[in-house]
Design a protein around this motif. Structure first.
Motif, PDB file in Angstrom:
ATOM      1  N   LEU B  14       0.906  -1.066   0.100  1.00  0.00           N
ATOM      2  CA  LEU B  14      -0.002   0.044   0.002  1.00  0.00           C
ATOM      3  C   LEU B  14       0.959   1.283  -0.067  1.00  0.00           C
ATOM      4  N   ASP B  15       0.341   2.199  -0.656  1.00  0.00           N
ATOM      5  CA  ASP B  15       1.277   3.457  -0.829  1.00  0.00           C
ATOM      6  C   ASP B  15       0.681   4.690  -0.405  1.00  0.00           C
ATOM      7  N   PRO B  16       0.319   4.841   0.888  1.00  0.00           N
ATOM      8  CA  PRO B  16      -0.575   5.908   1.681  1.00  0.00           C
ATOM      9  C   PRO B  16      -0.114   6.990   1.181  1.00  0.00           C
ATOM     10  N   GLN B  17       1.173   7.622   1.046  1.00  0.00           N
ATOM     11  CA  GLN B  17       1.350   8.859   0.605  1.00  0.00           C
ATOM     12  C   GLN B  17       0.941   9.110  -0.938  1.00  0.00           C
ATOM     13  N   GLY B  18       1.083   8.180  -1.726  1.00  0.00           N
ATOM     14  CA  GLY B  18       0.399   8.335  -2.992  1.00  0.00           C
ATOM     15  C   GLY B  18      -1.074   8.506  -2.937  1.00  0.00           C
ATOM     16  N   GLN B  19      -1.571   7.684  -2.333  1.00  0.00           N
ATOM     17  CA  GLN B  19      -3.200   7.828  -2.274  1.00  0.00           C
ATOM     18  C   GLN B  19      -3.683   9.171  -1.632  1.00  0.00           C
ATOM     19  N   THR B  20      -2.810   9.456  -0.664  1.00  0.00           N
ATOM     20  CA  THR B  20      -3.168  10.920   0.201  1.00  0.00           C
ATOM     21  C   THR B  20      -2.954  12.155  -1.115  1.00  0.00           C
ATOM     22  N   ILE B  21      -2.055  11.948  -1.943  1.00  0.00           N
ATOM     23  CA  ILE B  21      -1.943  12.863  -3.072  1.00  0.00           C
ATOM     24  C   ILE B  21      -2.805  12.725  -3.976  1.00  0.00           C
ATOM     25  N   ALA B  22      -3.218  11.751  -4.286  1.00  0.00           N
ATOM     26  CA  ALA B  22      -4.133  11.552  -5.344  1.00  0.00           C
ATOM     27  C   ALA B  22      -5.463  12.169  -4.901  1.00  0.00           C
ATOM     28  N   ARG B  23      -5.780  11.787  -3.675  1.00  0.00           N
ATOM     29  CA  ARG B  23      -7.318  12.336  -3.258  1.00  0.00           C
ATOM     30  C   ARG B  23      -7.247  13.835  -3.081  1.00  0.00           C
ATOM     31  N   ALA B  24      -6.060  14.321  -2.650  1.00  0.00           N
ATOM     32  CA  ALA B  24      -5.845  16.062  -2.417  1.00  0.00           C
ATOM     33  C   ALA B  24      -5.890  16.566  -3.767  1.00  0.00           C
ATOM     34  N   LEU B  25      -5.354  16.011  -4.813  1.00  0.00           N
ATOM     35  CA  LEU B  25      -5.573  16.539  -6.188  1.00  0.00           C
ATOM     36  C   LEU B  25      -6.701  16.495  -6.755  1.00  0.00           C
ATOM     37  N   ASN B  26      -7.489  15.312  -6.520  1.00  0.00           N
ATOM     38  CA  ASN B  26      -8.825  15.248  -6.987  1.00  0.00           C
ATOM     39  C   ASN B  26      -9.792  16.150  -6.056  1.00  0.00           C
ATOM     40  N   GLY B  27      -9.602  16.557  -5.017  1.00  0.00           N
ATOM     41  CA  GLY B  27     -10.213  17.655  -4.157  1.00  0.00           C
ATOM     42  C   GLY B  27     -10.014  18.973  -4.445  1.00  0.00           C
ATOM     43  N   MET B  28      -8.674  19.084  -5.246  1.00  0.00           N
ATOM     44  CA  MET B  28      -8.303  20.455  -5.905  1.00  0.00           C
ATOM     45  C   MET B  28      -8.814  20.567  -7.118  1.00  0.00           C
ATOM     46  N   GLY B  29      -9.636  19.693  -7.661  1.00  0.00           N
ATOM     47  CA  GLY B  29     -10.429  19.759  -8.979  1.00  0.00           C
ATOM     48  C   GLY B  29      -9.746  19.255 -10.176  1.00  0.00           C
ATOM     49  N   HIS B  30      -8.467  18.467  -9.680  1.00  0.00           N
ATOM     50  CA  HIS B  30      -7.773  17.705 -10.637  1.00  0.00           C
ATOM     51  C   HIS B  30      -8.264  16.314 -10.831  1.00  0.00           C
ATOM     52  N   THR B  31      -9.494  16.207 -11.371  1.00  0.00           N
ATOM     53  CA  THR B  31     -10.245  15.127 -11.498  1.00  0.00           C
ATOM     54  C   THR B  31      -9.783  13.963 -12.445  1.00  0.00           C
ATOM     55  N   GLY B  32      -8.868  14.679 -13.505  1.00  0.00           N
ATOM     56  CA  GLY B  32      -8.577  13.714 -14.478  1.00  0.00           C
ATOM     57  C   GLY B  32      -7.043  12.716 -13.868  1.00  0.00           C
ATOM     58  N   ILE B  33      -6.938  12.933 -12.580  1.00  0.00           N
ATOM     59  CA  ILE B  33      -5.649  12.189 -11.893  1.00  0.00           C
ATOM     60  C   ILE B  33      -6.358  10.611 -11.191  1.00  0.00           C
ATOM     61  N   ALA B  34      -5.905   9.632 -11.681  1.00  0.00           N
ATOM     62  CA  ALA B  34      -6.641   8.281 -11.425  1.00  0.00           C
ATOM     63  C   ALA B  34      -5.808   7.776 -10.097  1.00  0.00           C
ATOM     64  N   ALA B  35      -4.446   7.952 -10.179  1.00  0.00           N
ATOM     65  CA  ALA B  35      -3.704   7.360  -8.985  1.00  0.00           C
ATOM     66  C   ALA B  35      -2.292   8.088  -9.058  1.00  0.00           C
ATOM     67  N   VAL B  36      -1.790   7.981  -7.928  1.00  0.00           N
ATOM     68  CA  VAL B  36      -0.385   8.810  -7.797  1.00  0.00           C
ATOM     69  C   VAL B  36       0.486   7.634  -6.842  1.00  0.00           C
ATOM     70  N   ARG B  37       1.799   7.340  -7.347  1.00  0.00           N
ATOM     71  CA  ARG B  37       2.722   6.474  -6.522  1.00  0.00           C
ATOM     72  C   ARG B  37       3.739   7.546  -6.108  1.00  0.00           C
ATOM     73  N   GLN B  38       4.417   7.494  -5.108  1.00  0.00           N
ATOM     74  CA  GLN B  38       5.416   8.550  -4.808  1.00  0.00           C
ATOM     75  C   GLN B  38       6.642   7.674  -4.483  1.00  0.00           C
ATOM     76  N   GLY B  39       7.733   8.137  -4.808  1.00  0.00           N
ATOM     77  CA  GLY B  39       9.019   7.518  -4.490  1.00  0.00           C
ATOM     78  C   GLY B  39      10.208   8.462  -4.153  1.00  0.00           C
ATOM     79  N   LYS B  40      11.366   7.519  -4.286  1.00  0.00           N
ATOM     80  CA  LYS B  40      12.675   8.318  -3.990  1.00  0.00           C
ATOM     81  C   LYS B  40      13.366   8.621  -5.440  1.00  0.00           C
ATOM     82  N   TYR B  41      14.242   9.536  -5.788  1.00  0.00           N
ATOM     83  CA  TYR B  41      14.940   9.548  -7.023  1.00  0.00           C
ATOM     84  C   TYR B  41      16.258   9.970  -6.502  1.00  0.00           C
ATOM     85  N   PHE B  42      17.426   9.532  -6.906  1.00  0.00           N
ATOM     86  CA  PHE B  42      18.665   9.768  -6.714  1.00  0.00           C
ATOM     87  C   PHE B  42      19.582  10.064  -7.855  1.00  0.00           C
TER      88      PHE B  42
END
Lengths: 81, 81
Positions: B14-42
């Motif tokens: 489960l990626d709770p951070q990604g899900q939280t971001i997706a819900r927040a984006l949908n709440g801000m009106g970005h309804t075209g966002i179906a899912a978000v997964r967050q990771g680290k990049y080096f």
């Protein structure tokens, strides 16, 4: 449609996390590591039927307003249709 | 030589951070966002003169032992000569 967003510190901004990782790796014997910069990476799935232009515009807005802090961070966007 | 390492949660985790971001984006009106997964990049810079094979072996070890938690995360490595 999928997109990848990479958020890193601006080159002009100190990256203490990256420096700490680089020092730790050197200390662990990985002396071939010259520098490390750490950032955030997002995999975003967009709903069906959105056009490439609309997706790019929306992702640019999301990346600059939500996923990154434009004062200290920069982002790179990759659309994977 | 430069390398990019992408660390994300395993698909089965489960990626709770990604899900939280997706819900927040949908709440801000970005309804075209179906899912978000967050990771680290080096972004990693390697010292001059290291061979491609040696660099890959060292980075694999670093990515699996230091940069990611193999129990819940997976990584992807990109060598940029």
């Amino acid at each position: 449609m999928k997109a990848h967003v990479y958020v890193t510190m601006k080159k002009t901004v100190l990256d203490p996390q990256g420096q700490t990782i680089a020092r730790a790796l050197n200390g662990m014997g990985h002396t071939g590591i010259a520098a490390v910069r750490q950032g955030k990476y997002f995999e975003i799935e967009l709903a069906e039927g959105i056009s490439l232009e609309a997706a790019k515009a929306e992702l640019d807005q999301i990346a600059s307003e939500v996923l990154s802090n434009p004062v200290i961070e920069e982002y790179r966007l990759e659309l994977i249709s």
